[in-house]
Design a protein around this motif. Structure first.
Motif, PDB file in Angstrom:
ATOM      1  N   ASN A  20       0.836  -1.216   0.000  1.00 22.43           N
ATOM      2  CA  ASN A  20       0.000   0.000   0.000  1.00 22.43           C
ATOM      3  C   ASN A  20       0.867   1.261   0.000  1.00 22.43           C
ATOM      4  OD1 ASN A  20      -2.391  -1.535   0.198  1.00 22.43           O
ATOM      5  ND2 ASN A  20      -3.309  -0.047   1.596  1.00 22.43           N
ATOM      6  N   ASP A  21       1.946   1.245   0.794  1.00 25.42           N
ATOM      7  CA  ASP A  21       2.786   2.445   0.904  1.00 25.42           C
ATOM      8  C   ASP A  21       3.463   2.759  -0.425  1.00 25.42           C
ATOM      9  OD1 ASP A  21       2.018   2.679   3.473  1.00 25.42           O
ATOM     10  OD2 ASP A  21       3.889   1.916   4.352  1.00 25.42           O
ATOM     11  N   LEU A  22       3.967   1.732  -1.105  1.00 26.79           N
ATOM     12  CA  LEU A  22       4.628   2.001  -2.388  1.00 26.79           C
ATOM     13  C   LEU A  22       3.610   2.511  -3.404  1.00 26.79           C
ATOM     14  CD1 LEU A  22       7.096   2.037  -4.172  1.00 26.79           C
ATOM     15  CD2 LEU A  22       6.636  -0.338  -4.802  1.00 26.79           C
ATOM     16  N   LEU A  23       2.423   1.926  -3.423  1.00 24.98           N
ATOM     17  CA  LEU A  23       1.429   2.358  -4.410  1.00 24.98           C
ATOM     18  C   LEU A  23       0.965   3.799  -4.135  1.00 24.98           C
ATOM     19  CD1 LEU A  23       0.044   1.457  -6.951  1.00 24.98           C
ATOM     20  CD2 LEU A  23      -1.735   0.360  -5.591  1.00 24.98           C
ATOM     21  N   LYS A  24       0.937   4.180  -2.853  1.00 28.03           N
ATOM     22  CA  LYS A  24       0.606   5.583  -2.533  1.00 28.03           C
ATOM     23  C   LYS A  24       1.592   6.528  -3.193  1.00 28.03           C
ATOM     24  CE  LYS A  24      -1.684   5.605   1.852  1.00 28.03           C
ATOM     25  NZ  LYS A  24      -1.517   5.669   3.280  1.00 28.03           N
ATOM     26  N   GLU A  25       2.870   6.148  -3.159  1.00 33.41           N
ATOM     27  CA  GLU A  25       3.892   6.998  -3.796  1.00 33.41           C
ATOM     28  C   GLU A  25       3.724   7.037  -5.309  1.00 33.41           C
ATOM     29  OE1 GLU A  25       7.740   5.603  -2.574  1.00 33.41           O
ATOM     30  OE2 GLU A  25       7.160   5.690  -0.462  1.00 33.41           O
ATOM     31  N   MET A  26       3.058   6.006  -5.855  1.00 34.26           N
ATOM     32  CA  MET A  26       2.892   5.926  -7.317  1.00 34.26           C
ATOM     33  C   MET A  26       1.468   6.301  -7.733  1.00 34.26           C
ATOM     34  SD  MET A  26       4.683   2.231  -7.897  1.00 34.26           S
ATOM     35  CE  MET A  26       3.980   2.031  -9.516  1.00 34.26           C
ATOM     36  N   SER A  27       0.781   7.093  -6.933  1.00 37.42           N
ATOM     37  CA  SER A  27      -0.656   7.239  -7.179  1.00 37.42           C
ATOM     38  C   SER A  27      -0.994   8.082  -8.408  1.00 37.42           C
ATOM     39  CB  SER A  27      -1.367   7.791  -5.942  1.00 37.42           C
ATOM     40  OG  SER A  27      -0.898   9.079  -5.687  1.00 37.42           O
ATOM     41  N   ASP A  28       0.029   8.616  -9.094  1.00 43.07           N
ATOM     42  CA  ASP A  28      -0.236   9.254 -10.390  1.00 43.07           C
ATOM     43  C   ASP A  28      -0.288   8.228 -11.515  1.00 43.07           C
ATOM     44  OD1 ASP A  28      -0.492  11.840  -9.541  1.00 43.07           O
ATOM     45  OD2 ASP A  28       1.681  12.199  -9.566  1.00 43.07           O
ATOM     46  N   ALA A  29      -0.002   6.998 -11.202  1.00 46.86           N
ATOM     47  CA  ALA A  29      -0.018   5.925 -12.215  1.00 46.86           C
ATOM     48  C   ALA A  29      -1.458   5.710 -12.691  1.00 46.86           C
ATOM     49  CB  ALA A  29       0.543   4.645 -11.605  1.00 46.86           C
ATOM     50  N   PRO A  30      -1.634   5.028 -13.823  1.00 47.33           N
ATOM     51  CA  PRO A  30      -2.988   4.786 -14.323  1.00 47.33           C
ATOM     52  C   PRO A  30      -3.799   3.896 -13.380  1.00 47.33           C
ATOM     53  CG  PRO A  30      -1.323   4.227 -15.984  1.00 47.33           C
ATOM     54  CD  PRO A  30      -0.594   4.517 -14.720  1.00 47.33           C
ATOM     55  N   GLU A  31      -5.110   4.035 -13.521  1.00 43.63           N
ATOM     56  CA  GLU A  31      -6.001   3.151 -12.769  1.00 43.63           C
ATOM     57  C   GLU A  31      -5.619   1.696 -13.072  1.00 43.63           C
ATOM     58  OE1 GLU A  31     -10.399   3.335 -11.354  1.00 43.63           O
ATOM     59  OE2 GLU A  31     -10.433   2.975 -13.506  1.00 43.63           O
ATOM     60  N   PHE A  32      -5.821   0.828 -12.081  1.00 45.40           N
ATOM     61  CA  PHE A  32      -5.563  -0.623 -12.184  1.00 45.40           C
ATOM     62  C   PHE A  32      -4.081  -0.979 -12.109  1.00 45.40           C
ATOM     63  CE2 PHE A  32      -9.608  -0.232 -14.721  1.00 45.40           C
ATOM     64  CZ  PHE A  32     -10.433  -0.737 -13.721  1.00 45.40           C
ATOM     65  N   THR A  33      -3.234   0.001 -11.753  1.00 48.25           N
ATOM     66  CA  THR A  33      -1.848  -0.362 -11.439  1.00 48.25           C
ATOM     67  C   THR A  33      -1.856  -1.160 -10.133  1.00 48.25           C
ATOM     68  OG1 THR A  33      -0.981   1.604 -12.529  1.00 48.25           O
ATOM     69  CG2 THR A  33       0.446   0.566 -10.876  1.00 48.25           C
ATOM     70  N   CYS A  34      -1.122  -2.262 -10.123  1.00 50.78           N
ATOM     71  CA  CYS A  34      -1.070  -3.119  -8.926  1.00 50.78           C
ATOM     72  C   CYS A  34       0.371  -3.293  -8.466  1.00 50.78           C
ATOM     73  CB  CYS A  34      -1.574  -4.528  -9.224  1.00 50.78           C
ATOM     74  SG  CYS A  34      -3.254  -4.605  -9.790  1.00 50.78           S
ATOM     75  N   ILE A  35       0.533  -3.422  -7.158  1.00 52.74           N
ATOM     76  CA  ILE A  35       1.823  -3.817  -6.594  1.00 52.74           C
ATOM     77  C   ILE A  35       1.619  -5.155  -5.882  1.00 52.74           C
ATOM     78  CG2 ILE A  35       3.635  -3.234  -4.943  1.00 52.74           C
ATOM     79  CD1 ILE A  35       3.572  -1.124  -6.983  1.00 52.74           C
ATOM     80  N   VAL A  36       2.525  -6.085  -6.155  1.00 50.95           N
ATOM     81  CA  VAL A  36       2.504  -7.368  -5.455  1.00 50.95           C
ATOM     82  C   VAL A  36       3.901  -7.611  -4.903  1.00 50.95           C
ATOM     83  CG1 VAL A  36       2.284  -9.868  -5.726  1.00 50.95           C
ATOM     84  CG2 VAL A  36       0.722  -8.379  -6.930  1.00 50.95           C
ATOM     85  N   ALA A  37       3.982  -8.127  -3.679  1.00 49.01           N
ATOM     86  CA  ALA A  37       5.294  -8.478  -3.119  1.00 49.01           C
ATOM     87  C   ALA A  37       5.235  -9.903  -2.577  1.00 49.01           C
ATOM     88  CB  ALA A  37       5.663  -7.507  -2.000  1.00 49.01           C
ATOM     89  N   ASP A  38       6.370 -10.607  -2.675  1.00 53.74           N
ATOM     90  CA  ASP A  38       6.435 -11.950  -2.082  1.00 53.74           C
ATOM     91  C   ASP A  38       6.502 -11.853  -0.557  1.00 53.74           C
ATOM     92  OD1 ASP A  38       6.544 -13.045  -4.607  1.00 53.74           O
ATOM     93  OD2 ASP A  38       8.741 -13.063  -4.664  1.00 53.74           O
ATOM     94  N   GLU A  39       7.013 -10.703  -0.085  1.00 51.99           N
ATOM     95  CA  GLU A  39       7.202 -10.537   1.365  1.00 51.99           C
ATOM     96  C   GLU A  39       7.046  -9.059   1.706  1.00 51.99           C
ATOM     97  OE1 GLU A  39      11.188 -11.528   2.601  1.00 51.99           O
ATOM     98  OE2 GLU A  39      10.775 -11.047   4.706  1.00 51.99           O
TER      99      GLU A  39
END
Ligand code: BT5
Length: 253
Positions: A20-39
């Protein structure tokens, strides 16, 4: 690594603080951008509680939504996410699936998934919402403090599953329910939620609010997804946020 699962674009990381924190920093990205992490090393729940995110065992996913609808229906996004997770689990063959208001997904009364929906300040009149979803899939055990409340796909079914396949199935259910949400079909989301949850109606519960503990019987959801609670004096309270616990028979006797 970046790959496409239309309409989603997935950015995959081996290890992160919080998706969630990384995606907040990328919130100018297009809708439906996803971040997934193994850990995740700093996975978060509500009110800065932590989310146990051991390597390779769970799905740790955040999705950026940039809806143009009114803000009133934002709480329904977390209900619809819980519906999508519950449906994915059932489609994969899980039994004993339940949703605890607002959006914990339980299997056999233990928590298998937590959801954290956060808003990022609106720019150009367009909301940015981050839907964070943690699903316990291949955990064989949990730290002591979670042992009695948490479970995983593997613990419940005895077999491991593919995190990537689960992610893709979940994304397709989310895309379906998000379309409903955009069409303002709140009643479809609420109906489905009610049918998947044993908490929505006729359940004796206690609810921990900021400053108070209230008890009563659940009496459905209102059109915004708030929980209606009939307290012992017969009044109906509208609960917007809180932690719900079932009252079991032996607790009252
Ligand atoms: C939640 O909060 O359940 C929301 C969890 C959201 C996690 C996802 S992972 C991807 C994304 N990135 C993030 O940083 N977060 C999201 P809440 O309702 O406050 O519940 C938190 C409580 O659940 C904790 O205080 C523990 O009691 C319990 N808990 C922690 N880790 C757990 C786990 N892995 N499984 C089950 N219960 C857990």
């Amino acid at each position: 690594m970046i790959f496409q699962r239309p309409p989603f674009t997935i950015h995959h990381f081996a290890k992160l603080g919080s998706t969630n924190d990384l995606l907040k920093e990328m919130s100018d990205a297009p809708e439906f951008t996803c971040i997934v992490a193994d850990e995740q090393t700093a996975g978060r729940g509500r009110r800065d509680r932590s989310w146990h995110s051991s390597p390779g065992e769970g799905l740790y996913l955040s999705i950026l939504l940039r809806p143009s609808n009114s803000t009133a229906k934002i709480p329904l996004l977390s209900l619809m996410s819980a519906v999508a997770v519950a449906e994915t689990l059932m489609n994969c063959g899980a039994t004993g699936v339940d949703i605890k208001w607002p959006n914990d997904v339980l299997v056999n009364e233990r928590k298998l998934c937590g959801i954290l929906v956060e808003g990022v300040s609106a720019r150009e009149n367009r909301m940015r919402i981050i839907v964070g979803i943690g699903v316990n899939l291949n955990h064989q055990s949990f730290p002591d403090e979670l042992n009695r409340i948490a479970t995983s796909w593997r613990i419940e079914t005895g077999t491991p599953t593919s995190v990537d396949e689960f992610r893709d199935q979940l994304l397709s259910r989310l895309a379906h329910w998000y379309e409903c949400w955009k069409r303002d079909e709140a009643d479809l989301i609420l109906d489905r939620w009610q049918r998947l949850s044993s908490y929505g109606r006729g359940q004796q519960v206690t609810v921990t609010l900021d400053q108070e503990l209230v008890s009563g019987e659940t009496a459905g959801l209102n059109e915004d997804g708030a929980l209606l609670l009939r307290t012992n004096d017969g009044r109906v309270r509208t609960i917007l946020a809180g932690d719900v616990t079932k009252v079991r028979r032996h607790d009252v006797n």
